[in-house]
Write an enzyme that holds these catalytic residues in place. Structure first.
Site, PDB file in Angstrom:
ATOM      1  CG  ASN A  64      -1.727   1.219   1.409  1.00  0.00           C
ATOM      2  OD1 ASN A  64      -1.841   2.015   0.483  1.00  0.00           O
ATOM      3  ND2 ASN A  64      -2.312   1.391   2.585  1.00  0.00           N
ATOM      4  CE  LYS A  83       0.209   3.425   4.769  1.00  0.00           C
ATOM      5  NZ  LYS A  83      -0.051   3.556   6.168  1.00  0.00           N
ATOM      6  CG  HIS A  90      -5.905   1.721   5.045  1.00  0.00           C
ATOM      7  ND1 HIS A  90      -5.495   2.643   5.981  1.00  0.00           N
ATOM      8  CD2 HIS A  90      -4.847   0.888   4.856  1.00  0.00           C
ATOM      9  CE1 HIS A  90      -4.247   2.375   6.329  1.00  0.00           C
ATOM     10  NE2 HIS A  90      -3.827   1.319   5.661  1.00  0.00           N
ATOM     11  N   GLY A 123       2.216   2.191  10.638  1.00  0.00           N
ATOM     12  CA  GLY A 123       3.103   3.348  10.497  1.00  0.00           C
ATOM     13  C   GLY A 123       3.802   3.756  11.779  1.00  0.00           C
TER      14      GLY A 123
HETATM   15  C1  PEP Z   1      -0.885   0.043   5.928  1.00  0.00           C
HETATM   16  O1  PEP Z   1      -1.043   1.235   5.807  1.00  0.00           O
HETATM   17  O2  PEP Z   1      -1.685  -0.739   5.430  1.00  0.00           O
HETATM   18  C2  PEP Z   1       0.269  -0.415   6.696  1.00  0.00           C
HETATM   19  C3  PEP Z   1       0.275  -1.655   7.099  1.00  0.00           C
HETATM   20  O3  PEP Z   1       1.282   0.502   6.933  1.00  0.00           O
HETATM   21  P1  PEP Z   1       2.719   0.232   7.597  1.00  0.00           P
HETATM   22  O4  PEP Z   1       3.254  -1.051   6.999  1.00  0.00           O
HETATM   23  O5  PEP Z   1       3.544   1.418   7.216  1.00  0.00           O
HETATM   24  O6  PEP Z   1       2.509   0.102   9.058  1.00  0.00           O
END
Ligand code: PEP
Length: 254
Positions: A10, A12, A96, A172
């Protein structure tokens, strides 16, 4: 038949066209397990979908990060499921936590989106997960069950659904769930599916984990019996995403 390991990236709201091309060329050059072992889906921002789809190796596919809840029309700023189908985009991420929490997407709205996207022929990565407060108050399963129930009430065919369990406190933050914490929720979610949908759906539906997965912690998570893959945010923009794809080899199904 075993559940094929699934690794989603993802991206983003990140990237320029040059950065996107660089990520794709790293992926295209990577040696990874075959398509029989792992399904890889990357999810760039909407504007880069055609570019990525055009450049990406044929054994990986693409997902949008969201779509509108119904047929397109007078919904300024939205992208419809029909448009994604028209562009040949096979997957979409729905629900999400960044959309649930920042944009106030409610469980029922997410359930409607999943159902509409499926009805148009898209495959769906449906996200569920609890906040830190919910975990600390002991309501993790209650929360993820309610989120899953809102989807189950609208969906009759689960063949094209992947559930992403993403604890909000792990997204995150660099604070990954322990393999035991992930396994516990995945196991309970599968049990919930068996009791509330049916045992065949529980057995065949992939439940993937998301939240600070990286090249160093992926193998141990991948070895858990109910962890069928990952949804990866930050690390999907980096070369270590390839190591995460390779963790499919440590999964029990490989
Ligand atoms: C996400 O946003 O789906 C996610 C898992 O982010 P991260 O791996 O950065 O924690």
């Amino acid at each position: 038949m075993g559940r094929k390991f699934f690794v989603g990236g993802n991206w983003k709201c990140n990237g320029t066209s040059d950065e996107v091309k660089k990520i794709v060329s790293t992926l295209n050059a990577a040696e990874v397990p075959s398509e029989e072992v792992v399904e890889v889906v990357v999810s760039p921002p909407f504007v880069f979908l055609p570019l990525v789809k055009g450049l990406l190796r044929a054994d990986f596919s693409v997902a949008a990060q969201n779509c509108w809840v119904r047929k397109g029309g007078a919904f300024t700023g939205e992208i419809s499921a029909e448009m994604l189908v028209n562009l040949g985009i096979p997957w979409v991420i729905v629900g999400h936590s960044e959309r649930r929490l920042i944009l106030n997407e409610a469980n029922e709205f997410v359930g409607d989106k999943v159902a509409y996207a499926l009805s148009q022929g898209l495959k769906v990565i449906a996200c569920v997960g609890e906040t830190l407060e919910q975990r600390e108050s002991g309501s993790t399963m209650e929360v993820v069950a309610a989120q899953t129930k809102a989807i189950a009430e609208k969906v009759s065919n689960w063949d094209h659904v992947v559930i992403a369990y993403e604890p909000v406190w792990a997204i995150g933050t660099g604070k990954v769930a322990t393999p035991a914490q992930a396994q516990e929720v995945h196991f309970e979610l599968r049990k919930w599916l068996a009791a509330n949908v049916n045992p065949a759906v529980a057995e065949s539906t992939r439940i993937i984990y998301g939240g600070s997965v990286n090249g160093a912690n992926c193998k141990e998570l991948a070895s858990q019996p109910d962890v069928d893959g990952f949804l990866v945010g930050g690390a999907s923009l980096k070369p270590e995403f390839v190591d995460i794809i390779k963790s499919a080899e440590t999964n029990k199904a490989a």
